[in-house]
Design a protein around this motif. Structure first.
Motif, PDB file in Angstrom:
ATOM      1  N   TYR A   1       0.841  -1.202   0.000  1.00 43.48           N
ATOM      2  CA  TYR A   1       0.000   0.000   0.000  1.00 43.48           C
ATOM      3  C   TYR A   1       0.871   1.245   0.000  1.00 43.48           C
ATOM      4  N   ALA A   2       0.524   2.190  -0.858  1.00 44.23           N
ATOM      5  CA  ALA A   2       1.210   3.484  -0.899  1.00 44.23           C
ATOM      6  C   ALA A   2       0.162   4.574  -0.703  1.00 44.23           C
ATOM      7  N   GLU A   3       0.256   5.291   0.386  1.00 51.81           N
ATOM      8  CA  GLU A   3      -0.746   6.309   0.701  1.00 51.81           C
ATOM      9  C   GLU A   3      -0.580   7.544  -0.186  1.00 51.81           C
ATOM     10  N   ILE A   4      -1.700   8.050  -0.668  1.00 51.88           N
ATOM     11  CA  ILE A   4      -1.717   9.319  -1.382  1.00 51.88           C
ATOM     12  C   ILE A   4      -2.722  10.234  -0.701  1.00 51.88           C
ATOM     13  N   ARG A   5      -2.707  11.515  -1.048  1.00 50.00           N
ATOM     14  CA  ARG A   5      -3.609  12.468  -0.413  1.00 50.00           C
ATOM     15  C   ARG A   5      -4.400  13.230  -1.460  1.00 50.00           C
ATOM     16  N   THR A   6      -5.658  13.464  -1.164  1.00 49.08           N
ATOM     17  CA  THR A   6      -6.500  14.246  -2.060  1.00 49.08           C
ATOM     18  C   THR A   6      -5.865  15.602  -2.314  1.00 49.08           C
ATOM     19  N   MET A   7      -5.735  15.976  -3.580  1.00 53.86           N
ATOM     20  CA  MET A   7      -5.111  17.214  -4.057  1.00 53.86           C
ATOM     21  C   MET A   7      -3.593  17.224  -3.890  1.00 53.86           C
ATOM     22  N   GLY A   8      -3.024  16.103  -3.492  1.00 55.55           N
ATOM     23  CA  GLY A   8      -1.569  15.999  -3.395  1.00 55.55           C
ATOM     24  C   GLY A   8      -1.008  15.279  -4.607  1.00 55.55           C
ATOM     25  N   SER A   9      -0.379  16.010  -5.515  1.00 51.52           N
ATOM     26  CA  SER A   9       0.129  15.414  -6.756  1.00 51.52           C
ATOM     27  C   SER A   9       1.306  14.490  -6.479  1.00 51.52           C
ATOM     28  N   PHE A  10       1.440  13.473  -7.298  1.00 47.84           N
ATOM     29  CA  PHE A  10       2.556  12.529  -7.179  1.00 47.84           C
ATOM     30  C   PHE A  10       2.851  11.984  -8.569  1.00 47.84           C
ATOM     31  N   CYS A  11       3.974  11.313  -8.711  1.00 50.02           N
ATOM     32  CA  CYS A  11       4.378  10.779 -10.011  1.00 50.02           C
ATOM     33  C   CYS A  11       4.446   9.254  -9.980  1.00 50.02           C
ATOM     34  N   VAL A  12       4.026   8.662 -11.059  1.00 49.13           N
ATOM     35  CA  VAL A  12       4.289   7.252 -11.328  1.00 49.13           C
ATOM     36  C   VAL A  12       4.978   7.225 -12.680  1.00 49.13           C
TER      37      VAL A  12
ATOM     38  N   THR B   1      -2.916  13.749 -10.034  1.00 50.02           N
ATOM     39  CA  THR B   1      -3.521  14.519  -8.947  1.00 50.02           C
ATOM     40  C   THR B   1      -4.869  13.911  -8.591  1.00 50.02           C
ATOM     41  N   PRO B   2      -5.025  13.425  -7.345  1.00 50.63           N
ATOM     42  CA  PRO B   2      -6.325  12.939  -6.887  1.00 50.63           C
ATOM     43  C   PRO B   2      -7.218  14.139  -6.550  1.00 50.63           C
ATOM     44  N   LEU B   3      -8.413  14.153  -7.126  1.00 49.94           N
ATOM     45  CA  LEU B   3      -9.340  15.262  -6.944  1.00 49.94           C
ATOM     46  C   LEU B   3     -10.547  14.798  -6.127  1.00 49.94           C
ATOM     47  N   PRO B   4     -11.115  15.671  -5.298  1.00 51.67           N
ATOM     48  CA  PRO B   4     -12.276  15.260  -4.505  1.00 51.67           C
ATOM     49  C   PRO B   4     -13.532  15.160  -5.361  1.00 51.67           C
ATOM     50  N   THR B   5     -14.304  14.114  -5.133  1.00 51.81           N
ATOM     51  CA  THR B   5     -15.613  13.976  -5.760  1.00 51.81           C
ATOM     52  C   THR B   5     -16.688  13.979  -4.675  1.00 51.81           C
ATOM     53  N   SER B   6     -17.952  13.983  -5.085  1.00 50.44           N
ATOM     54  CA  SER B   6     -19.072  14.065  -4.144  1.00 50.44           C
ATOM     55  C   SER B   6     -19.881  12.777  -4.239  1.00 50.44           C
ATOM     56  N   HIS B   7     -19.555  11.814  -3.386  1.00 51.37           N
ATOM     57  CA  HIS B   7     -20.160  10.484  -3.469  1.00 51.37           C
ATOM     58  C   HIS B   7     -20.258   9.899  -2.065  1.00 51.37           C
ATOM     59  N   ASN B   8     -21.173   8.966  -1.886  1.00 49.42           N
ATOM     60  CA  ASN B   8     -21.383   8.378  -0.556  1.00 49.42           C
ATOM     61  C   ASN B   8     -20.324   7.321  -0.260  1.00 49.42           C
ATOM     62  N   ALA B   9     -19.103   7.791  -0.093  1.00 47.92           N
ATOM     63  CA  ALA B   9     -17.963   6.940   0.227  1.00 47.92           C
ATOM     64  C   ALA B   9     -17.059   7.710   1.186  1.00 47.92           C
ATOM     65  N   ALA B  10     -16.031   7.031   1.707  1.00 44.73           N
ATOM     66  CA  ALA B  10     -15.211   7.628   2.766  1.00 44.73           C
ATOM     67  C   ALA B  10     -14.510   8.910   2.313  1.00 44.73           C
ATOM     68  N   GLU B  11     -13.746   8.831   1.250  1.00 48.96           N
ATOM     69  CA  GLU B  11     -13.044  10.004   0.701  1.00 48.96           C
ATOM     70  C   GLU B  11     -12.799   9.768  -0.785  1.00 48.96           C
ATOM     71  N   PRO B  12     -13.848   9.819  -1.596  1.00 49.54           N
ATOM     72  CA  PRO B  12     -13.738   9.434  -3.002  1.00 49.54           C
ATOM     73  C   PRO B  12     -12.925  10.432  -3.826  1.00 49.54           C
ATOM     74  N   ASN B  13     -12.249   9.897  -4.827  1.00 52.96           N
ATOM     75  CA  ASN B  13     -11.392  10.704  -5.698  1.00 52.96           C
ATOM     76  C   ASN B  13     -11.690  10.473  -7.170  1.00 52.96           C
ATOM     77  N   ALA B  14     -11.453  11.509  -7.958  1.00 51.39           N
ATOM     78  CA  ALA B  14     -11.228  11.389  -9.396  1.00 51.39           C
ATOM     79  C   ALA B  14      -9.723  11.515  -9.584  1.00 51.39           C
ATOM     80  N   PHE B  15      -9.225  11.252 -10.791  1.00 52.20           N
ATOM     81  CA  PHE B  15      -7.787  11.382 -11.041  1.00 52.20           C
ATOM     82  C   PHE B  15      -7.547  12.167 -12.326  1.00 52.20           C
ATOM     83  N   LEU B  16      -6.647  13.145 -12.219  1.00 47.98           N
ATOM     84  CA  LEU B  16      -6.149  13.881 -13.378  1.00 47.98           C
ATOM     85  C   LEU B  16      -4.726  13.409 -13.638  1.00 47.98           C
ATOM     86  N   VAL B  17      -4.499  12.870 -14.825  1.00 50.29           N
ATOM     87  CA  VAL B  17      -3.193  12.307 -15.186  1.00 50.29           C
ATOM     88  C   VAL B  17      -2.591  13.173 -16.284  1.00 50.29           C
ATOM     89  N   GLU B  18      -1.372  13.657 -16.053  1.00 50.63           N
ATOM     90  CA  GLU B  18      -0.714  14.569 -16.991  1.00 50.63           C
ATOM     91  C   GLU B  18       0.624  13.994 -17.447  1.00 50.63           C
TER      92      GLU B  18
END
Length: 253
Positions: free
Chosen positions: A94-105, A111-128
C-alpha cells in the motif's frame, strides 16, 4: 504514445488503464483478476507495464478485484488512507496518497481530486504527461470545483453519465435508492454531465461517457442527450456499448 484503455465501466465493475509508452497505471479494479487479464490481452496491454493500481473509492464495483490484481501483478495499491481503511482488500503493498496531493508514477504526474459520493473520501484522477491531460471522474453526484476545472483542461475526459432522469424516476429501484442516486452524493445524470461539458467546452477534447447504469440508462440515450445539449456530434461522444466491450482512446495534445 499516451493512451486510455477503458476495460470496464458500470455497476458490474470499473477498470481503466492509462499508458504512456511502456509505463501504465490502472484506475480501479472492479472486475475479477481473470477478467482483467483477459481484457488487457484484448487491448494489447502488457501486464509488465503496470506500475500501480489507483483506487477511487471503496465500493465493490471499483475494488472487487483489487487485492488479486495487486498481488498478481506485484503492484502497489495507491489511495488515500480513509479509502484504504474501508476497502478490506487483504494483504497488499500500500502506498498512501492524499487528495489534491500530486505525485508521479514513472513519467506521469497524477492529482487525486475530490468527488461528491457516498464513500469515505472518493477521488477522481487527473493524469498529466507531456503537456497532455486525462481526467477520469466517475461516481459523483455533482462536479466539485476541482473536477470541473480539470474537465476544462482535459484532452480526454472519462466522465460519468450514470442515469437518465426519466428512466430512474419510472424504474424499478426503491424510493430510498432513487433519492440517493439523484442526490449530490450519488451519481451524475446525463443532463448534468452534458451541462458540465457545455460549461467547460474546448476544442478537440475527447469525451467518453462512463459508469452508465444498465437499469436507468442506455448508451444511445446518454450519447443523444449529451450531443443535443452540447452541440457536439454523436461521433465525438463515446461509451461502452455492451458487456465485455472495451475501448482505447489515444490522447492527442
Amino acid at each position: 504514445m499516451f493512451e486510455v484503455h477503458v476495460l470496464a465501466s458500470g455497476s458490474d465493475g470499473n477498470c481503466a488503464v492509462i499508458q504512456l509508452d511502456d509505463e501504465a497505471i490502472m484506475i480501479d479494479a472492479g472486475i475479477s483478476c481473470k477478467k482483467t487479464m483477459e481484457l488487457m490481452g484484448k487491448e494489447g496491454i502488457d501486464h509488465r507495464s503496470l506500475k500501480a493500481l489507483l483506487v477511487t473509492h471503496e465500493h465493490s464495483d471499483h475494488i472487487g478485484g483489487a487485492g488479486p490484481v495487486s498481488r498478481k501483478f506485484n503492484i502497489p495499491v495507491m489511495c488515500n488512507k480513509a479509502t484504504f481503511d474501508c476497502s478490506e482488500i487483504g494483504s497488499v503493498e500500500y502506498a498512501e496518497i492524499r487528495t489534491m496531493g500530486s505525485f508521479c508514477v514513472g513519467s506521469m504526474n497524477i492529482t487525486p481530486l475530490p468527488t461528491s459520493h457516498n464513500a469515505a473520501e472518493p477521488n477522481a484522477f487527473l493524469v498529466e504527461a507531456d503537456g497532455r491531460r486525462v481526467l477520469v471522474a466517475t461516481d459523483t453526484g455533482k462536479l466539485t470545483f476541482q473536477v470541473e476545472h480539470a474537465l476544462k483542461e482535459a484532452d480526454v475526459a472519462v466522465i460519468e453519465a450514470n442515469y437518465d432522469k426519466k428512466m430512474l424516476a419510472e424504474g424499478p429501484y426503491p424510493i430510498y435508492l432513487k433519492r440517493l442516486i439523484a442526490s449530490d452524493t450519488g451519481h451524475l445524470a446525463n443532463v448534468d454531465c452534458a451541462e458540465a461539458i457545455k460549461r467547460t467546452m474546448r476544442d478537440n477534447r475527447q469525451i467518453f461517457l462512463a459508469h452508465l447504469s444498465k437499469t436507468n440508462n442506455a448508451p444511445d440515450i446518454a450519447r443523444e442527450t449529451v450531443a443535443e445539449m452540447t452541440g457536439l456530434k454523436r461521433l465525438q461522444i463515446d461509451c461502452l456499448e455492451f458487456q465485455g466491450d472495451t475501448r482505447t482512446l489515444r490522447v492527442r495534445g
